[in-house]
Design a protein around this motif. Structure first.
Motif, PDB file in Angstrom:
ATOM      1  N   HIS A  21       0.836  -1.202   0.000  1.00  0.00           N
ATOM      2  CA  HIS A  21       0.000   0.000   0.000  1.00  0.00           C
ATOM      3  C   HIS A  21       0.876   1.260   0.000  1.00  0.00           C
ATOM      4  N   ALA A  22       1.894   1.293   0.846  1.00  0.00           N
ATOM      5  CA  ALA A  22       2.786   2.456   0.908  1.00  0.00           C
ATOM      6  C   ALA A  22       3.545   2.641  -0.393  1.00  0.00           C
ATOM      7  N   GLN A  23       4.003   1.524  -1.003  1.00  0.00           N
ATOM      8  CA  GLN A  23       4.747   1.621  -2.255  1.00  0.00           C
ATOM      9  C   GLN A  23       3.856   2.085  -3.392  1.00  0.00           C
ATOM     10  N   ASP A  24       2.582   1.582  -3.403  1.00  0.00           N
ATOM     11  CA  ASP A  24       1.655   2.016  -4.452  1.00  0.00           C
ATOM     12  C   ASP A  24       1.407   3.514  -4.360  1.00  0.00           C
ATOM     13  N   ASN A  25       1.198   3.992  -3.116  1.00  0.00           N
ATOM     14  CA  ASN A  25       0.954   5.416  -2.943  1.00  0.00           C
ATOM     15  C   ASN A  25       2.195   6.229  -3.313  1.00  0.00           C
ATOM     16  N   ALA A  26       3.375   5.708  -2.985  1.00  0.00           N
ATOM     17  CA  ALA A  26       4.608   6.439  -3.280  1.00  0.00           C
ATOM     18  C   ALA A  26       4.880   6.536  -4.763  1.00  0.00           C
ATOM     19  N   SER A  27       4.276   5.635  -5.561  1.00  0.00           N
ATOM     20  CA  SER A  27       4.537   5.636  -6.995  1.00  0.00           C
ATOM     21  C   SER A  27       3.714   6.673  -7.744  1.00  0.00           C
ATOM     22  N   HIS A  28       2.728   7.260  -7.100  1.00  0.00           N
ATOM     23  CA  HIS A  28       1.887   8.239  -7.760  1.00  0.00           C
ATOM     24  C   HIS A  28       2.687   9.510  -8.046  1.00  0.00           C
ATOM     25  N   ARG A  29       2.670   9.952  -9.309  1.00  0.00           N
ATOM     26  CA  ARG A  29       3.404  11.165  -9.689  1.00  0.00           C
ATOM     27  C   ARG A  29       2.669  12.430  -9.248  1.00  0.00           C
ATOM     28  N   LEU A  30       1.345  12.373  -9.141  1.00  0.00           N
ATOM     29  CA  LEU A  30       0.553  13.547  -8.784  1.00  0.00           C
ATOM     30  C   LEU A  30      -0.522  13.155  -7.788  1.00  0.00           C
ATOM     31  N   GLN A  31      -0.626  13.916  -6.715  1.00  0.00           N
ATOM     32  CA  GLN A  31      -1.731  13.800  -5.779  1.00  0.00           C
ATOM     33  C   GLN A  31      -2.378  15.169  -5.640  1.00  0.00           C
ATOM     34  N   ALA A  32      -3.707  15.191  -5.617  1.00  0.00           N
ATOM     35  CA  ALA A  32      -4.452  16.435  -5.475  1.00  0.00           C
ATOM     36  C   ALA A  32      -5.497  16.252  -4.391  1.00  0.00           C
ATOM     37  N   GLY A  33      -5.895  17.352  -3.802  1.00  0.00           N
ATOM     38  CA  GLY A  33      -6.900  17.257  -2.759  1.00  0.00           C
ATOM     39  C   GLY A  33      -7.318  18.617  -2.247  1.00  0.00           C
ATOM     40  N   MET A  34      -7.979  18.591  -1.105  1.00  0.00           N
ATOM     41  CA  MET A  34      -8.494  19.801  -0.468  1.00  0.00           C
ATOM     42  C   MET A  34      -7.604  20.166   0.711  1.00  0.00           C
ATOM     43  N   THR A  35      -7.547  21.463   1.005  1.00  0.00           N
ATOM     44  CA  THR A  35      -6.714  21.914   2.118  1.00  0.00           C
ATOM     45  C   THR A  35      -7.388  23.062   2.853  1.00  0.00           C
ATOM     46  N   GLY A  36      -7.070  23.174   4.126  1.00  0.00           N
ATOM     47  CA  GLY A  36      -7.558  24.279   4.948  1.00  0.00           C
ATOM     48  C   GLY A  36      -6.441  24.777   5.843  1.00  0.00           C
ATOM     49  N   ASN A  37      -6.376  26.106   6.043  1.00  0.00           N
ATOM     50  CA  ASN A  37      -5.304  26.718   6.822  1.00  0.00           C
ATOM     51  C   ASN A  37      -5.874  27.560   7.955  1.00  0.00           C
ATOM     52  N   PHE A  38      -5.157  27.564   9.062  1.00  0.00           N
ATOM     53  CA  PHE A  38      -5.368  28.561  10.103  1.00  0.00           C
ATOM     54  C   PHE A  38      -4.022  29.220  10.358  1.00  0.00           C
ATOM     55  N   ALA A  39      -3.963  30.545  10.219  1.00  0.00           N
ATOM     56  CA  ALA A  39      -2.689  31.259  10.326  1.00  0.00           C
ATOM     57  C   ALA A  39      -2.740  32.298  11.433  1.00  0.00           C
ATOM     58  N   ILE A  40      -1.683  32.351  12.224  1.00  0.00           N
ATOM     59  CA  ILE A  40      -1.485  33.424  13.191  1.00  0.00           C
ATOM     60  C   ILE A  40      -0.552  34.441  12.546  1.00  0.00           C
ATOM     61  N   ASN A  41      -1.022  35.680  12.424  1.00  0.00           N
ATOM     62  CA  ASN A  41      -0.258  36.735  11.759  1.00  0.00           C
ATOM     63  C   ASN A  41       0.503  37.562  12.782  1.00  0.00           C
ATOM     64  N   MET A  42       1.807  37.642  12.596  1.00  0.00           N
ATOM     65  CA  MET A  42       2.657  38.445  13.478  1.00  0.00           C
ATOM     66  C   MET A  42       3.058  39.708  12.723  1.00  0.00           C
ATOM     67  N   VAL A  43       2.304  40.796  12.971  1.00  0.00           N
ATOM     68  CA  VAL A  43       2.472  42.039  12.225  1.00  0.00           C
ATOM     69  C   VAL A  43       3.474  42.927  12.939  1.00  0.00           C
ATOM     70  N   GLN A  44       4.428  43.448  12.176  1.00  0.00           N
ATOM     71  CA  GLN A  44       5.454  44.346  12.703  1.00  0.00           C
ATOM     72  C   GLN A  44       5.238  45.731  12.118  1.00  0.00           C
ATOM     73  N   SER A  45       4.835  46.675  12.972  1.00  0.00           N
ATOM     74  CA  SER A  45       4.542  48.033  12.521  1.00  0.00           C
ATOM     75  C   SER A  45       5.830  48.802  12.281  1.00  0.00           C
ATOM     76  N   GLY A  46       5.817  49.649  11.238  1.00  0.00           N
ATOM     77  CA  GLY A  46       7.000  50.424  10.896  1.00  0.00           C
ATOM     78  C   GLY A  46       6.829  51.911  11.089  1.00  0.00           C
ATOM     79  N   ASP A  47       5.738  52.353  11.771  1.00  0.00           N
ATOM     80  CA  ASP A  47       5.561  53.779  12.031  1.00  0.00           C
ATOM     81  C   ASP A  47       5.128  53.990  13.479  1.00  0.00           C
ATOM     82  N   THR A  48       4.933  55.259  13.853  1.00  0.00           N
ATOM     83  CA  THR A  48       4.615  55.599  15.243  1.00  0.00           C
ATOM     84  C   THR A  48       3.124  55.796  15.469  1.00  0.00           C
TER      85      THR A  48
END
Length: 269
Positions: A21-48
Protein backbone atom coordinates in the motif's frame (compact mmCIF):
# COMPACT_ATOMS: atom_id res chain seq x y z
CA UNK A 1 -0.03 -25.93 16.61
CA UNK A 2 -2.17 -24.86 13.66
CA UNK A 3 -3.41 -21.63 15.27
CA UNK A 4 0.08 -20.05 15.79
CA UNK A 5 0.92 -20.87 12.16
CA UNK A 6 -2.31 -19.21 11.00
CA UNK A 7 -1.52 -16.12 13.14
CA UNK A 8 2.01 -15.97 11.73
CA UNK A 9 0.77 -16.21 8.12
CA UNK A 10 -1.84 -13.52 8.79
CA UNK A 11 0.83 -11.26 10.32
CA UNK A 12 3.13 -11.69 7.30
CA UNK A 13 0.30 -10.97 4.86
CA UNK A 14 -0.68 -7.84 6.83
CA UNK A 15 2.89 -6.49 6.75
CA UNK A 16 3.11 -7.23 3.02
CA UNK A 17 -0.19 -5.44 2.39
CA UNK A 18 0.96 -2.37 4.34
CA UNK A 19 4.27 -2.23 2.45
CA UNK A 20 2.50 -2.70 -0.92
CA UNK A 21 0.00 0.00 0.00
CA UNK A 22 2.79 2.46 0.91
CA UNK A 23 4.75 1.62 -2.26
CA UNK A 24 1.65 2.02 -4.45
CA UNK A 25 0.95 5.42 -2.94
CA UNK A 26 4.61 6.44 -3.28
CA UNK A 27 4.54 5.64 -7.00
CA UNK A 28 1.89 8.24 -7.76
CA UNK A 29 3.40 11.16 -9.69
CA UNK A 30 0.55 13.55 -8.78
CA UNK A 31 -1.73 13.80 -5.78
CA UNK A 32 -4.45 16.44 -5.47
CA UNK A 33 -6.90 17.26 -2.76
CA UNK A 34 -8.49 19.80 -0.47
CA UNK A 35 -6.71 21.91 2.12
CA UNK A 36 -7.56 24.28 4.95
CA UNK A 37 -5.30 26.72 6.82
CA UNK A 38 -5.37 28.56 10.10
CA UNK A 39 -2.69 31.26 10.33
CA UNK A 40 -1.49 33.42 13.19
CA UNK A 41 -0.26 36.73 11.76
CA UNK A 42 2.66 38.45 13.48
CA UNK A 43 2.47 42.04 12.22
CA UNK A 44 5.45 44.35 12.70
CA UNK A 45 4.54 48.03 12.52
CA UNK A 46 7.00 50.42 10.90
CA UNK A 47 5.56 53.78 12.03
CA UNK A 48 4.61 55.60 15.24
CA UNK A 49 0.86 55.81 14.59
CA UNK A 50 -0.40 52.24 14.16
CA UNK A 51 -0.07 49.43 16.68
CA UNK A 52 -1.21 45.94 15.54
CA UNK A 53 -3.33 44.03 18.07
CA UNK A 54 -1.67 40.88 19.49
CA UNK A 55 -3.95 38.35 17.75
CA UNK A 56 -4.46 38.69 14.00
CA UNK A 57 -5.40 35.65 11.96
CA UNK A 58 -6.21 34.19 8.54
CA UNK A 59 -8.47 31.36 7.48
CA UNK A 60 -8.03 29.73 4.07
CA UNK A 61 -9.57 26.90 2.06
CA UNK A 62 -8.61 25.59 -1.36
CA UNK A 63 -6.90 22.91 -3.43
CA UNK A 64 -3.42 21.39 -3.13
CA UNK A 65 -1.32 19.58 -5.75
CA UNK A 66 1.78 17.53 -4.90
CA UNK A 67 4.03 16.14 -7.64
CA UNK A 68 7.11 13.89 -7.76
CA UNK A 69 10.10 14.23 -10.04
CA UNK A 70 10.46 11.24 -12.35
CA UNK A 71 14.15 10.68 -11.65
CA UNK A 72 13.98 11.58 -7.92
CA UNK A 73 10.76 10.26 -6.37
CA UNK A 74 11.58 11.77 -2.97
CA UNK A 75 11.66 15.29 -4.47
CA UNK A 76 8.79 17.23 -5.97
CA UNK A 77 6.74 20.43 -6.13
CA UNK A 78 3.80 21.39 -3.91
CA UNK A 79 1.44 24.08 -5.16
CA UNK A 80 -2.26 24.89 -5.42
CA UNK A 81 -4.59 27.79 -4.72
CA UNK A 82 -6.35 28.93 -1.57
CA UNK A 83 -9.04 31.50 -0.86
CA UNK A 84 -7.66 33.45 2.07
CA UNK A 85 -9.86 35.42 4.49
CA UNK A 86 -7.85 37.91 6.55
CA UNK A 87 -8.67 40.07 9.57
CA UNK A 88 -5.98 42.65 10.33
CA UNK A 89 -6.59 44.84 13.39
CA UNK A 90 -4.80 48.05 14.39
CA UNK A 91 -5.04 50.40 17.35
CA UNK A 92 -3.89 54.02 17.05
CA UNK A 93 -0.91 55.07 19.18
CA UNK A 94 -1.31 58.76 18.27
CA UNK A 95 -3.94 61.07 16.79
CA UNK A 96 -4.87 59.97 13.26
CA UNK A 97 -7.49 61.67 11.09
CA UNK A 98 -9.06 61.18 7.67
CA UNK A 99 -12.01 62.51 5.67
CA UNK A 100 -14.81 60.42 4.26
CA UNK A 101 -17.97 60.83 2.19
CA UNK A 102 -20.53 58.01 2.33
CA UNK A 103 -18.59 54.72 2.17
CA UNK A 104 -15.51 56.26 0.52
CA UNK A 105 -12.36 57.43 2.32
CA UNK A 106 -11.16 60.59 0.59
CA UNK A 107 -7.61 61.02 -0.63
CA UNK A 108 -5.34 63.99 -0.04
CA UNK A 109 -6.18 65.64 -3.39
CA UNK A 110 -9.95 65.32 -2.83
CA UNK A 111 -11.97 68.00 -1.04
CA UNK A 112 -14.98 67.99 1.28
CA UNK A 113 -16.22 65.14 3.41
CA UNK A 114 -16.49 64.63 7.16
CA UNK A 115 -13.35 64.68 9.32
CA UNK A 116 -12.94 61.53 11.41
CA UNK A 117 -10.68 60.83 14.42
CA UNK A 118 -9.57 57.19 14.08
CA UNK A 119 -8.99 55.01 17.17
CA UNK A 120 -9.27 51.41 15.88
CA UNK A 121 -9.17 49.92 12.38
CA UNK A 122 -9.83 46.48 10.92
CA UNK A 123 -8.89 45.51 7.38
CA UNK A 124 -11.12 42.64 6.23
CA UNK A 125 -9.82 41.21 2.96
CA UNK A 126 -10.21 38.26 0.61
CA UNK A 127 -7.22 37.06 -1.39
CA UNK A 128 -6.04 34.15 -3.52
CA UNK A 129 -2.87 32.50 -2.24
CA UNK A 130 -0.66 30.46 -4.61
CA UNK A 131 2.14 28.66 -2.74
CA UNK A 132 5.09 27.34 -4.75
CA UNK A 133 7.19 25.01 -2.61
CA UNK A 134 9.94 22.45 -3.07
CA UNK A 135 8.80 19.16 -1.49
CA UNK A 136 11.27 16.80 0.23
CA UNK A 137 10.00 13.36 1.31
CA UNK A 138 11.52 10.62 3.42
CA UNK A 139 10.99 6.94 2.60
CA UNK A 140 7.57 5.72 3.83
CA UNK A 141 7.46 4.15 7.30
CA UNK A 142 4.39 1.95 7.12
CA UNK A 143 1.50 4.26 6.30
CA UNK A 144 3.42 7.42 7.24
CA UNK A 145 5.69 9.65 5.17
CA UNK A 146 7.58 12.53 6.81
CA UNK A 147 8.17 15.56 4.57
CA UNK A 148 9.49 19.11 4.51
CA UNK A 149 8.80 22.07 2.22
CA UNK A 150 10.64 25.27 1.34
CA UNK A 151 9.52 28.02 -1.01
CA UNK A 152 7.40 31.12 -1.62
CA UNK A 153 3.80 31.89 -0.72
CA UNK A 154 2.16 34.41 -3.09
CA UNK A 155 -1.11 36.12 -2.15
CA UNK A 156 -3.09 38.41 -4.46
CA UNK A 157 -5.82 40.60 -2.99
CA UNK A 158 -9.29 40.27 -4.52
CA UNK A 159 -11.37 42.58 -2.29
CA UNK A 160 -11.12 44.56 0.92
CA UNK A 161 -13.42 46.35 3.35
CA UNK A 162 -12.36 48.67 6.16
CA UNK A 163 -14.15 48.88 9.52
CA UNK A 164 -13.23 51.83 11.77
CA UNK A 165 -14.03 53.00 15.27
CA UNK A 166 -13.62 56.63 16.23
CA UNK A 167 -15.30 60.03 16.34
CA UNK A 168 -16.95 62.33 13.80
CA UNK A 169 -15.88 65.97 13.96
CA UNK A 170 -18.64 68.57 14.05
CA UNK A 171 -19.58 72.06 15.24
CA UNK A 172 -22.11 73.14 17.87
CA UNK A 173 -24.22 76.31 17.84
CA UNK A 174 -21.34 78.35 19.24
CA UNK A 175 -18.95 77.06 16.51
CA UNK A 176 -17.05 74.93 19.00
CA UNK A 177 -15.56 71.66 17.76
CA UNK A 178 -17.47 68.56 18.87
CA UNK A 179 -16.60 64.87 18.64
CA UNK A 180 -19.34 62.25 18.32
CA UNK A 181 -18.57 58.53 18.69
CA UNK A 182 -19.26 56.67 15.43
CA UNK A 183 -18.41 53.34 13.83
CA UNK A 184 -17.65 53.42 10.09
CA UNK A 185 -18.32 50.01 8.54
CA UNK A 186 -17.55 48.61 5.08
CA UNK A 187 -15.54 51.60 3.91
CA UNK A 188 -13.76 51.57 0.54
CA UNK A 189 -10.31 52.98 -0.12
CA UNK A 190 -8.52 51.84 -3.26
CA UNK A 191 -4.86 51.08 -2.63
CA UNK A 192 -5.06 51.13 1.17
CA UNK A 193 -3.31 47.73 1.22
CA UNK A 194 -0.71 46.43 -1.23
CA UNK A 195 -2.38 44.11 -3.79
CA UNK A 196 0.45 41.52 -3.56
CA UNK A 197 1.80 39.86 -0.44
CA UNK A 198 4.86 37.61 -0.80
CA UNK A 199 6.60 35.55 1.85
CA UNK A 200 9.32 32.90 1.97
CA UNK A 201 9.16 30.02 4.42
CA UNK A 202 9.42 26.38 5.33
CA UNK A 203 7.12 23.75 6.79
CA UNK A 204 7.17 20.16 7.98
CA UNK A 205 4.52 17.51 8.34
CA UNK A 206 3.51 13.89 7.92
CA UNK A 207 1.34 12.16 5.33
CA UNK A 208 -0.87 9.33 6.64
CA UNK A 209 -2.22 6.95 3.97
CA UNK A 210 -5.28 5.59 5.75
CA UNK A 211 -7.35 4.20 2.85
CA UNK A 212 -6.10 3.27 -0.62
CA UNK A 213 -4.36 6.34 -2.05
CA UNK A 214 -6.25 8.72 0.28
CA UNK A 215 -4.05 10.58 2.76
CA UNK A 216 -4.53 12.93 5.70
CA UNK A 217 -1.74 15.51 5.89
CA UNK A 218 -1.13 17.78 8.92
CA UNK A 219 1.55 20.43 8.41
CA UNK A 220 3.04 23.37 10.33
CA UNK A 221 5.03 26.17 8.69
CA UNK A 222 6.61 29.57 9.27
CA UNK A 223 6.65 32.29 6.57
CA UNK A 224 8.66 35.51 6.61
CA UNK A 225 7.04 38.51 4.91
CA UNK A 226 9.00 40.02 2.02
CA UNK A 227 6.60 42.73 0.84
CA UNK A 228 4.91 45.57 2.76
CA UNK A 229 1.27 45.19 3.80
CA UNK A 230 0.53 48.79 2.74
CA UNK A 231 2.04 50.84 -0.05
CA UNK A 232 1.13 54.06 -1.87
CA UNK A 233 3.56 55.34 -4.46
CA UNK A 234 1.78 58.67 -5.10
CA UNK A 235 1.52 61.10 -2.18
CA UNK A 236 -1.70 62.68 -3.51
CA UNK A 237 -3.36 59.28 -2.90
CA UNK A 238 -2.56 59.27 0.84
CA UNK A 239 -5.66 59.29 3.07
CA UNK A 240 -4.36 59.58 6.65
CA UNK A 241 -3.00 62.63 8.45
CA UNK A 242 -1.73 63.39 11.95
CA UNK A 243 -3.00 66.99 11.93
CA UNK A 244 -6.46 68.58 11.81
CA UNK A 245 -5.15 71.43 9.69
CA UNK A 246 -3.68 68.76 7.34
CA UNK A 247 -0.63 70.50 5.87
CA UNK A 248 1.06 68.59 3.08
CA UNK A 249 3.79 67.11 5.28
CA UNK A 250 1.31 65.55 7.73
CA UNK A 251 -0.14 62.95 5.34
CA UNK A 252 1.14 59.36 5.56
CA UNK A 253 0.21 55.72 4.98
CA UNK A 254 0.69 52.86 7.48
CA UNK A 255 3.91 50.88 7.24
CA UNK A 256 4.01 47.23 8.32
CA UNK A 257 5.23 43.76 7.40
CA UNK A 258 3.79 40.41 8.36
CA UNK A 259 5.18 37.02 9.36
CA UNK A 260 2.90 34.00 9.62
CA UNK A 261 2.68 30.73 11.52
CA UNK A 262 0.40 28.47 9.44
CA UNK A 263 -1.27 25.21 10.49
CA UNK A 264 -2.42 23.37 7.38
CA UNK A 265 -4.60 20.25 7.17
CA UNK A 266 -5.00 18.57 3.77
CA UNK A 267 -6.85 15.58 2.38
CA UNK A 268 -5.10 14.09 -0.69
CA UNK A 269 -6.56 11.58 -3.14
Amino acid sequence: MKMPIIYFVAFVLTIAAVETHAQDNASHRLQAGMTGNFAINMVQSGDTYFHPTPFNHDLAVGMIFNTRFKGSPNLGISTGFEFEFTKLNYEMKDSVFYRYAGANILQKDETGGTTYLLTDRQYSSVGVAVPLMMLFRMQPIGDWTIFGKFGIRNTFMVSQKINDRGFDMGMDAQNNTTWTAKDNANLRSFGESFFYRGSVGFSAGAQWNFAGSTSLVPELGFYYGLTPLHFRAIEDNYTLTNSLSAPDGSYFYPKARQNQLILKLSLLF
